[in-house]
Design an enzyme around this catalytic site. Sequence first.
Site, PDB file in Angstrom:
ATOM      1  N   ARG A 101       0.875  -1.186   0.000  1.00 12.85           N
ATOM      2  CA  ARG A 101       0.000   0.000   0.000  1.00 12.85           C
ATOM      3  C   ARG A 101       0.904   1.224   0.000  1.00 12.85           C
ATOM      4  NH1 ARG A 101      -5.287   1.414   3.540  1.00 12.85           N
ATOM      5  NH2 ARG A 101      -6.057   0.014   1.915  1.00 12.85           N
ATOM      6  N   HIS A 128      -7.414   0.937  -6.430  1.00 18.20           N
ATOM      7  CA  HIS A 128      -7.586   0.041  -5.265  1.00 18.20           C
ATOM      8  C   HIS A 128      -8.183  -1.270  -5.799  1.00 18.20           C
ATOM      9  CE1 HIS A 128      -7.726  -1.311  -1.288  1.00 18.20           C
ATOM     10  NE2 HIS A 128      -8.605  -0.492  -0.741  1.00 18.20           N
ATOM     11  N   GLN A 131      -9.862  -4.039  -3.544  1.00 24.93           N
ATOM     12  CA  GLN A 131     -11.182  -3.671  -3.044  1.00 24.93           C
ATOM     13  C   GLN A 131     -12.261  -4.017  -4.068  1.00 24.93           C
ATOM     14  OE1 GLN A 131     -11.976  -2.044   0.105  1.00 24.93           O
ATOM     15  NE2 GLN A 131     -13.975  -2.785  -0.559  1.00 24.93           N
ATOM     16  N   ASP A 224     -17.435   6.911  -1.510  1.00 25.16           N
ATOM     17  CA  ASP A 224     -16.159   6.783  -0.808  1.00 25.16           C
ATOM     18  C   ASP A 224     -15.945   8.088  -0.057  1.00 25.16           C
ATOM     19  OD1 ASP A 224     -13.619   5.943   0.000  1.00 25.16           O
ATOM     20  OD2 ASP A 224     -12.647   6.491  -1.888  1.00 25.16           O
ATOM     21  N   CYS A 264     -16.219   1.155   0.606  1.00 26.34           N
ATOM     22  CA  CYS A 264     -14.990   0.413   0.915  1.00 26.34           C
ATOM     23  C   CYS A 264     -14.593   0.527   2.381  1.00 26.34           C
ATOM     24  CB  CYS A 264     -13.852   0.867   0.002  1.00 26.34           C
ATOM     25  SG  CYS A 264     -13.329   2.576   0.278  1.00 26.34           S
ATOM     26  N   ARG A 292     -13.067  -8.948   1.431  1.00 22.53           N
ATOM     27  CA  ARG A 292     -11.664  -8.619   1.150  1.00 22.53           C
ATOM     28  C   ARG A 292     -10.796  -9.856   1.400  1.00 22.53           C
ATOM     29  NH1 ARG A 292      -9.784  -3.398   1.459  1.00 22.53           N
ATOM     30  NH2 ARG A 292      -7.845  -4.347   0.740  1.00 22.53           N
TER      31      ARG A 292
END
Length: 307
Positions: A101, A128, A131, A224, A264, A292
Amino acid sequence: MTKHFLKDDDITPSQQAQIIDRAIKLKADRFSERPFAGPQTVAVIFDKTSTRTRVSFAVGIAELGGVPLIIDSGVSQLGKKESVADTARVLERQVAQIVWRTYSQAGLDEMAANSSVPVINALSDSWHPCQLLADLMTIKECFGKTEGLKLAYVGDANNNMANSYLVACAMAGMDVSIAAPEGYGPDDAVLDRAREIAGIQGGKITSSNDPLEAVESAHVVVTDTWVSMGMEDQAQERALVFQAFTVDSALMSKADKGAIFLHCLPAYRGFEVSADVIDGSQSRVWQEAENRLHAQKALMAWLAEQN
Ligand code: CP
Ligand code: NVA
C-alpha cells in the site's frame, strides 16, 4: 514474465470472473487451498494506514498456509533510505509475494519491474484493485451475476476508488454511472479506458454532476470518503464542495427497489453517507469488508499458479 496485480485491468475480464468464483468457493470452504504451505512468507508493506487491508491480508496469507510479514515503511529502510528497486531485490529472494500500500503508482511499477515474485497493489493514489475484487464478489453474491447491472458512484470521482470502479465494473459487464461536483469528475484517461472496455463487455459508462440522474434505477449505489489519505489538508473545503453529494435515504429511494449500498470503508457518517443508509437494510458493507479476505486469498492463490 512474472504476473503482477497493480491495477484492475492487469487481469482479463475472464480471469477476474475466475478469481471471483474462486473467492466464493474459498468462502464456503475456507481452508481448502494451501499455496503458501511450507510455510512461505508474504511481505505486506504499508506506507499509509489501514485496518481492513492489514487484517485481511494477514489472515488470508495464514489461511493459505503461509506467514504474513507486515512491514510499516516508517520502521523500514524503504523510501527515504533505500530505493524501491533495491528493496525488491532483497524481498524477491525471500518472500513468495509482495503486497504494498503506497502513494505513487510509479513506485509499484518499479517494485514489479525489479521483482521475480508477484507484486500486489493494496491501494495507491491511483487504484484500489483488491477492493474491487471484494466488491464484485459481493455484487455476485447478492445478485447472482454482475453483467447487465448498473452501479452508481456518487462523490469524489477523481480518486483511487472511482478509477477502480470504472475499469473493474466495465470489465465485469456492468454499467457505471458517476456523479461528482464540477472539477472532481473522473480522469479523462480512466474514463476513456473504461469506455473502451465497456464497448467490448457490453456496458455503458456515464459521468455527470447530477446524483439523481446517476442513481436512477441503479442496482448498486457506492460512495467513498471525500478526503482520501494524503488530502487531509483539504478536508474543510471538500466538506463544502461535496455537500449535495451525500448518499442518503432520499437518494437511495431513486435507485432500483432491490438496490444495495456498498462503501470500501472507513466511512464518515453525515458526510459521504448518512447513518441510516450505511446502517440500514440496503447496506452490505460488512459483507463487503469480509469479502476482502476471500477475494485476496483467491487472488494470491491464482497468482501463485501463474509464476
Ligand atoms: N477499504 C480499505 O482498504 O480499508 P483499510 O484502509 O482499512 O485497509
Ligand atoms: N479513497 C480512499 C480509500 C480508502 C480505502 C483513500 O485513498 O483514502
